[in-house]
Design an enzyme around this catalytic site. Structure first.
Site, PDB file in Angstrom:
ATOM      1  N   ASP A   1      -0.153  -0.095  -4.987  1.00 30.34           N
ATOM      2  CA  ASP A   1      -1.452   0.265  -5.558  1.00 30.34           C
ATOM      3  C   ASP A   1      -1.468   1.650  -6.192  1.00 30.34           C
ATOM      4  O   ASP A   1      -2.332   1.956  -7.011  1.00 30.34           O
ATOM      5  CB  ASP A   1      -2.591   0.089  -4.547  1.00 30.34           C
ATOM      6  CG  ASP A   1      -2.398   0.869  -3.261  1.00 30.34           C
ATOM      7  OD1 ASP A   1      -1.345   1.499  -3.076  1.00 30.34           O
ATOM      8  OD2 ASP A   1      -3.329   0.841  -2.420  1.00 30.34           O
ATOM      9  N   HIS A   2      -0.519   2.498  -5.853  1.00 33.84           N
ATOM     10  CA  HIS A   2      -0.361   3.822  -6.470  1.00 33.84           C
ATOM     11  C   HIS A   2       0.883   4.451  -5.883  1.00 33.84           C
ATOM     12  O   HIS A   2       1.585   3.844  -5.063  1.00 33.84           O
ATOM     13  CB  HIS A   2      -1.587   4.720  -6.223  1.00 33.84           C
ATOM     14  CG  HIS A   2      -2.081   4.674  -4.814  1.00 33.84           C
ATOM     15  ND1 HIS A   2      -1.352   5.165  -3.753  1.00 33.84           N
ATOM     16  CD2 HIS A   2      -3.215   4.143  -4.279  1.00 33.84           C
ATOM     17  CE1 HIS A   2      -2.015   4.972  -2.628  1.00 33.84           C
ATOM     18  NE2 HIS A   2      -3.146   4.329  -2.925  1.00 33.84           N
TER      19      HIS A   2
ATOM     20  N   CYS B   1      -6.611   4.049  -3.172  1.00 34.45           N
ATOM     21  CA  CYS B   1      -6.548   2.618  -2.881  1.00 34.45           C
ATOM     22  C   CYS B   1      -7.681   1.805  -3.523  1.00 34.45           C
ATOM     23  O   CYS B   1      -7.435   0.889  -4.303  1.00 34.45           O
ATOM     24  CB  CYS B   1      -6.567   2.387  -1.373  1.00 34.45           C
ATOM     25  SG  CYS B   1      -5.194   3.163  -0.488  1.00 34.45           S
TER      26      CYS B   1
ATOM     27  N   ASP C   1       0.818  -1.215   0.000  1.00 29.25           N
ATOM     28  CA  ASP C   1       0.000   0.000   0.000  1.00 29.25           C
ATOM     29  C   ASP C   1       0.853   1.267   0.000  1.00 29.25           C
ATOM     30  O   ASP C   1       1.841   1.364   0.738  1.00 29.25           O
ATOM     31  CB  ASP C   1      -0.886  -0.006   1.256  1.00 29.25           C
ATOM     32  CG  ASP C   1      -2.216   0.673   1.046  1.00 29.25           C
ATOM     33  OD1 ASP C   1      -2.252   1.703   0.356  1.00 29.25           O
ATOM     34  OD2 ASP C   1      -3.220   0.171   1.570  1.00 29.25           O
ATOM     35  N   ASP C   2       0.464   2.239  -0.822  1.00 29.32           N
ATOM     36  CA  ASP C   2       1.094   3.574  -0.850  1.00 29.32           C
ATOM     37  C   ASP C   2       2.585   3.522  -1.163  1.00 29.32           C
ATOM     38  O   ASP C   2       3.358   4.377  -0.701  1.00 29.32           O
ATOM     39  CB  ASP C   2       0.891   4.297   0.487  1.00 29.32           C
ATOM     40  CG  ASP C   2      -0.533   4.815   0.661  1.00 29.32           C
ATOM     41  OD1 ASP C   2      -1.402   4.447  -0.144  1.00 29.32           O
ATOM     42  OD2 ASP C   2      -0.776   5.585   1.596  1.00 29.32           O
TER      43      ASP C   2
ATOM     44  N   HIS D   1      -9.900  -3.570  -0.776  1.00 25.27           N
ATOM     45  CA  HIS D   1      -9.695  -2.340  -0.012  1.00 25.27           C
ATOM     46  C   HIS D   1      -9.557  -2.567   1.489  1.00 25.27           C
ATOM     47  O   HIS D   1      -9.032  -1.698   2.201  1.00 25.27           O
ATOM     48  CB  HIS D   1     -10.823  -1.342  -0.294  1.00 25.27           C
ATOM     49  CG  HIS D   1     -10.624  -0.025   0.383  1.00 25.27           C
ATOM     50  ND1 HIS D   1      -9.444   0.687   0.277  1.00 25.27           N
ATOM     51  CD2 HIS D   1     -11.432   0.702   1.193  1.00 25.27           C
ATOM     52  CE1 HIS D   1      -9.546   1.791   0.984  1.00 25.27           C
ATOM     53  NE2 HIS D   1     -10.719   1.826   1.553  1.00 25.27           N
TER      54      HIS D   1
END
Length: 473
Positions: A315-316, A74, A35-36, A130
């Site tokens: 995810d990004h 997300c 994540d992130d 999520h």
């Protein structure tokens, strides 16, 4: 009615044996999402971060240097990857909605469900969809959710909000989330590590079915709570801050400015906490890296070592003050560019790199092809297998979406952004990697914009809460 004879039973048995043998020949999939995670990683050229295990993964994989999220948030990003449907099709632009609530997609077959239909056992731990548990973990997608928690536990009140900024951010989310602390907890007792450890135990076991094993690592998502050993890797005085420029938003339109806000950066700078915040992010990246390393160690010792495709993606991306912004939520490079590694035995060359821009939504088609499953004609995204074989071959641009009619297009040199009000941005990454100069209004930009504009979708699913949600950012 005739009887089912002995020969018929023999034929059924032989078919079962052949099918079982065929299933076992199919590769396992180790599907890791962090994540992130932006591209501040050693193998991507960052000199201050310490990511020995991601660097080790790069040595056995094809690394995509220009991997882009389909959406810089997300839930929309993960929904796009796992359904094969972009946000402008589903209308999932925010975190608090589920594609299952939309009648058209209530029974949609997700990536793990598709693998289950074709003989795989699909398992999930941590944040893959999520959430790690409940409705937003999409439990119907999995044979089993082997760990329904994520992240690290918060420290005691005496360690929280020591930066003195709580309550000063205009966005309430920042007041709740922007915090960091070095935990006395050993990494082995933290939740993300336990997710990795449970997955490691699954890898150590023999399996009658091929595995689709999904592992979600929540850090470096805020708040940045990680074991002290990872903070100790980064002396505060050694922290290098991102490159920024005063007045960077002067050539950005109103929607872009709303997405960025700018106020969080001013609060952090006013309190002199910029270096501490960057250090906390890096510490959490190194913690996530250690969790990944635990998985890789287990895979290398497992009976599946030679028959497992490994995919790791963020995810990004994530802003750390670039363009006067923190977190994601924008269509600029920093919010969308992330890590992507694919290691496919017999297909990818260890230690190879592709400079082509790719979108994460391409992962579903890629894995379907790599595993020999029937191709789907109901999903978006294009298989990356041609790039896995020839990393430098020509490729199409990557498309990103952040709310209806707000899109970015990234080719190998340029990032083009068009907002719902028609305002445009164009950045030349060959000459301006930090996106300081919006050159959309220059004469030489016309032909470039005309070409990249063709990549924009003609229709966008609606979003009734768009203005309210945008104003929150």
């Amino acid at each position: 009615m005739g009887t089912f004879g002995f020969k018929n039973w023999i034929q059924v048995a032989l078919l079962f044996v052949v099918a079982s043998s065929y299933a076992q020949e199919r590769p396992n999939v180790l599907f890791i999402v962090v994540d992130d995670l932006n591209d501040m990683i050693g193998s991507y050229g960052d000199s201050q971060v310490k990511t020995p295990h991601l660097d080790r993964l790069a040595e056995r994989s094809l690394q995509f240097d220009l991997a882009m999220s389909s959406s810089p948030l997300c839930n929309p990003s993960r929904t796009a990857v796992l359904t094969g449907l972009p946000a402008y099709v589903t209308g999932i632009y925010e975190n608090n909605h589920s594609f299952r609530d939309i009648p058209e997609f209530a029974d949609w077959v997700t990536l793990p469900q598709y693998f289950r239909k074709h003989g795989y056992r699909a398992l999930a731990g941590g944040k893959v969809f999520h959430k790690a548990a409940g409705k937003h973990s999409d439990p119907q997608s999995w044979d089993e959710i082997y760990h329904d928690k994520s992240g690290t536990a918060a420290p005691g009140d005496e360690q929280r909000w020591q930066h003195g900024m709580k309550g000063e951010f205009a966005l309430d989310y920042y007041n709740k989330a922007i915090d960091w602390a070095a935990l006395d907890t050993p990494k082995e007792e933290t939740i993300d590590w336990q997710t990795a450890d449970k997955a490691a135990k699954i890898l150590s076991e023999e399996s009658e079915q091929p595995l689709f094993l999904a592992v979600g690592i929540f850090r470096p998502h805020l708040p940045w709570y990680a074991p002290k050993e990872f903070f100790d890797m980064y002396p505060l005085e050694s922290i290098q801050l991102p490159k920024t420029r005063a007045g960077d938003l002067e050539d950005v339109g109103p929607i872009g400015r709303k997405m960025a806000g700018g106020q969080a950066q001013s609060v952090i700078e006013k309190h002199g906490k910029w270096r501490e915040a960057v250090r906390a992010y890096l510490a959490n990246v190194s913690y996530a890296d250690a969790c990944v390393g635990h998985l890789l160690d287990a895979l290398e010792k497992s009976p599946h070592a030679d028959n497992t495709i490994v995919v790791l993606w963020g995810d990004h991306g994530f802003h750390l003050g670039e363009k006067e912004h923190w977190e994601k939520y924008t269509l600029w490079e920093r919010a969308n560019r992330t890590a992507l590694y694919i290691s496919a035995p017999g297909v990818t060359k260890a230690g190879s790199v592709s400079p082509r821009p790719v979108a994460l939504i391409d992962l579903q088609s890629t894995l379907i092809e790599l595993c020999g499953l029937p191709a789907r004609d109901d999903i978006y995204g294009k298989s990356l297998v041609p790039l896995l074989k020839k990393p430098h071959r020509k490729w199409h641009p990557a498309l990103m979406t952040h709310y209806p009619n707000n899109h970015a297009v990234r080719d190998v040199r340029y990032r083009y952004i068009r907002y719902a009000d028609g305002f445009e941005e164009l950045y030349d990454h060959r000459n301006d990697p930090h996106e300081f100069e919006n050159i959309a209004g220059t004469p030489e930009a016309k032909a470039i914009i005309k070409r990249l504009r063709r990549e924009l979708p003609k229709e966008n699913a609606g979003w009734p809460d768009y203005e309210r949600t945008l104003n929150q950012h």
